[in-house]
Design a protein around this motif. Structure first.
Motif, PDB file in Angstrom:
ATOM      1  N   ASP A   1       0.844  -1.205   0.000  1.00 49.22           N
ATOM      2  CA  ASP A   1       0.000   0.000   0.000  1.00 49.22           C
ATOM      3  C   ASP A   1       0.878   1.254   0.000  1.00 49.22           C
ATOM      4  N   SER A   2       1.811   1.271  -0.926  1.00 44.24           N
ATOM      5  CA  SER A   2       2.731   2.406  -1.005  1.00 44.24           C
ATOM      6  C   SER A   2       2.851   2.819  -2.474  1.00 44.24           C
ATOM      7  N   ILE A   3       3.903   3.573  -2.783  1.00 46.40           N
ATOM      8  CA  ILE A   3       4.140   3.962  -4.181  1.00 46.40           C
ATOM      9  C   ILE A   3       5.544   3.480  -4.572  1.00 46.40           C
ATOM     10  N   PRO A   4       5.778   3.218  -5.852  1.00 48.43           N
ATOM     11  CA  PRO A   4       7.051   2.627  -6.285  1.00 48.43           C
ATOM     12  C   PRO A   4       8.280   3.442  -5.897  1.00 48.43           C
ATOM     13  N   SER A   5       8.207   4.747  -5.989  1.00 44.60           N
ATOM     14  CA  SER A   5       9.384   5.552  -5.651  1.00 44.60           C
ATOM     15  C   SER A   5       9.734   5.416  -4.177  1.00 44.60           C
ATOM     16  N   THR A   6       8.726   5.358  -3.354  1.00 43.80           N
ATOM     17  CA  THR A   6       8.974   5.159  -1.914  1.00 43.80           C
ATOM     18  C   THR A   6       9.593   3.806  -1.664  1.00 43.80           C
ATOM     19  N   ILE A   7       9.111   2.801  -2.367  1.00 47.30           N
ATOM     20  CA  ILE A   7       9.674   1.464  -2.201  1.00 47.30           C
ATOM     21  C   ILE A   7      11.139   1.463  -2.610  1.00 47.30           C
ATOM     22  N   GLY A   8      11.470   2.130  -3.705  1.00 46.52           N
ATOM     23  CA  GLY A   8      12.865   2.206  -4.150  1.00 46.52           C
ATOM     24  C   GLY A   8      13.747   2.826  -3.082  1.00 46.52           C
ATOM     25  N   SER A   9      13.313   3.912  -2.520  1.00 46.34           N
ATOM     26  CA  SER A   9      14.079   4.569  -1.455  1.00 46.34           C
ATOM     27  C   SER A   9      14.191   3.677  -0.235  1.00 46.34           C
ATOM     28  N   GLN A  10      13.103   3.024   0.085  1.00 50.01           N
ATOM     29  CA  GLN A  10      13.108   2.137   1.257  1.00 50.01           C
ATOM     30  C   GLN A  10      14.095   1.004   1.071  1.00 50.01           C
ATOM     31  N   LEU A  11      14.119   0.442  -0.130  1.00 50.14           N
ATOM     32  CA  LEU A  11      15.037  -0.668  -0.383  1.00 50.14           C
ATOM     33  C   LEU A  11      16.487  -0.222  -0.210  1.00 50.14           C
TER      34      LEU A  11
END
Lengths: 196, 216
Positions: free
Chosen positions: A170-180
């Motif tokens: 339940d997030s957005i792809p750019s946030t996931i990239g940063s999180q990774l």
């Protein structure tokens, strides 16, 4: 590689037939067909259990959450939209949230503050042998909070795209990239602080 | 940092990928019995949903029936009544001398036709004595009041009108007098079999016919 071996058209046909099979399965699940339920468990059970197990580490609790996931999936199958995600990704989403909700209900989860470090390109220690690095990274994984461990596992082990991971969490792809990137950096910081 | 940099960093980290792969392979696999348990739950969940709808429908229907019955049995705005079962031949104590004559009834009595000629109603087998009345102020009770006056329908009608104004003519607290007047009126008019007087504390009353003696 698969596409190169079989040709693009063949792969497209295979994908189309798989999608048709999935659509038929979904229709039967909506009618509460027992055979369809069995097929659902057989095809997707392992992946769902792995997802649950990444968050709920106690075996009995993970089994309980696993059952809840499929009960909830069957109840919500009418709302499944194949245009938004595949059935596997949709089930992973339910499993992810059910597992986190389970931890919250048992007050087992801890809120982790995101670290505000700008240097995302923290390179690993090149002097460390590969095997040792891998071993320590594996140990460091257990020190991650459940949701971070799940996100990075979905990327590296399940080979899910950023878009799919964003749908599950339940997030957005750019946030996931940063999180990774942040999670990766945290892991290397952990192994750097490990005693030799 | 753009997506390409992220991809380069993440996809380029083979150590991390291998570490995660080894970690995942050490995790326990799906127990063999678990899918069987889930199947039982899934099938019973479907039956439960069907039964749930039956329960919901049953409860809704019951509520509608209860509401319908409640509306049909909704009481009128009349105050709570107390039933007083009376017999056709109730004996009342004899009347005593009173001080203040009631002019209205006296006037009626003067102009009334001969009471002795009028025969009592079939139910009226005996003369009914009137209870003694306490002396109070502003009491409108005729000194010539006798049981015969109730044989005259006009007197009965007059008494009924007076009774309707019993707030003014009979004090609310003097329940005994009020009941006496009601009974006298009751006996002065032809009554059906198994008649019951139902009265309230305000002196309103009505006569109802019942097949059996009842307590309201």
């Amino acid at each position: 590689m698969f596409e190169h071996c079989l040709g693009e058209k063949t792969c497209m046909n295979m994908n189309k037939s798989m999608k048709q099979e999935t659509d038929i399965l979904i229709d039967q699940l909506r009618q509460r067909n027992p055979a369809a339920c069995q097929k659902l468990l057989a095809d997707y059970g392992t992946a769902v259990f792995q997802m649950v197990r990444r968050i709920v580490t106690v075996q009995e609790d993970a089994e309980e959450v696993y059952q809840d996931v499929f009960v909830k999936a069957l109840q919500a199958i009418g709302n499944f939209d194949s245009r938004r995600a595949t059935l596997a990704t949709w089930l992973n989403r339910i499993a992810y949230h059910e597992a986190l909700n389970f931890l919250r209900s048992r007050k087992l989860s801890v809120v982790y503050m995101e670290e505000q470090n700008d240097d995302l390109d923290d390179a690993p220690d090149d002097e460390m042998p590969d095997e040792l690095t891998i071993q320590r990274l594996e140990m460091a994984l257990t020190e991650l909070p459940p949701h971070e461990r799940t996100i990075i596992t979905m990327f590296y082990y399940d080979n899910m795209s950023l878009a799919d991971i964003a749908y599950v969490t339940d997030s957005i792809p750019s946030t996931i990239g940063s999180q990774l990137c942040r999670i990766r950096k945290k892991l290397y910081r952990i192994i750097k602080n490990m005693k030799p | 940092m753009n997506e390409k940099d992220i991809d380069r960093i993440l996809y380029g980290d083979t150590h991390l990928g291998e570490a995660i792969r080894q970690h995942e392979q050490k995790q326990p696999s799906l127990p063999a019995h678990l899918n069987g348990k889930v199947m039982v739950q899934l099938l019973s969940a479907g039956a439960h949903r069907r039964h749930l709808w039956f329960w919901v429908g049953g409860v809704a229907a019951s509520l509608l029936i209860i509401i319908g019955i409640g509306m049909a049995m909704w009481p009128t705005s009349k105050p709570k009544l107390q039933a007083k079962i009376t017999e056709a031949t109730v004996k009342l104590p004899s009347v005593q001398q009173v001080e203040q004559p009631q002019t209205v009834i006296q006037a009626e009595e003067q102009h009334a036709p001969s009471l002795e000629e009028k025969k009592p109603a079939p139910m009226m087998a005996k003369a009914i004595p009137v209870k003694p009345i306490k002396k109070t102020q502003n009491r409108e009770i005729p000194d010539t009041l006798g049981n015969e006056i109730w044989q005259n329908p006009e007197n009965v009608e007059r008494a009924l009108r007076i009774l309707a104004d019993c707030e003014a003519t009979i004090l609310h607290e003097e329940q005994e007098m009020r009941n006496m007047v009601i009974e006298a009126t009751f006996h002065g008019t032809p009554q059906p079999a198994n008649a019951v007087i139902v009265t309230n504390e305000m002196g309103d009353y009505e006569v109802i016919e019942t097949p059996n003696a009842i307590d309201i």
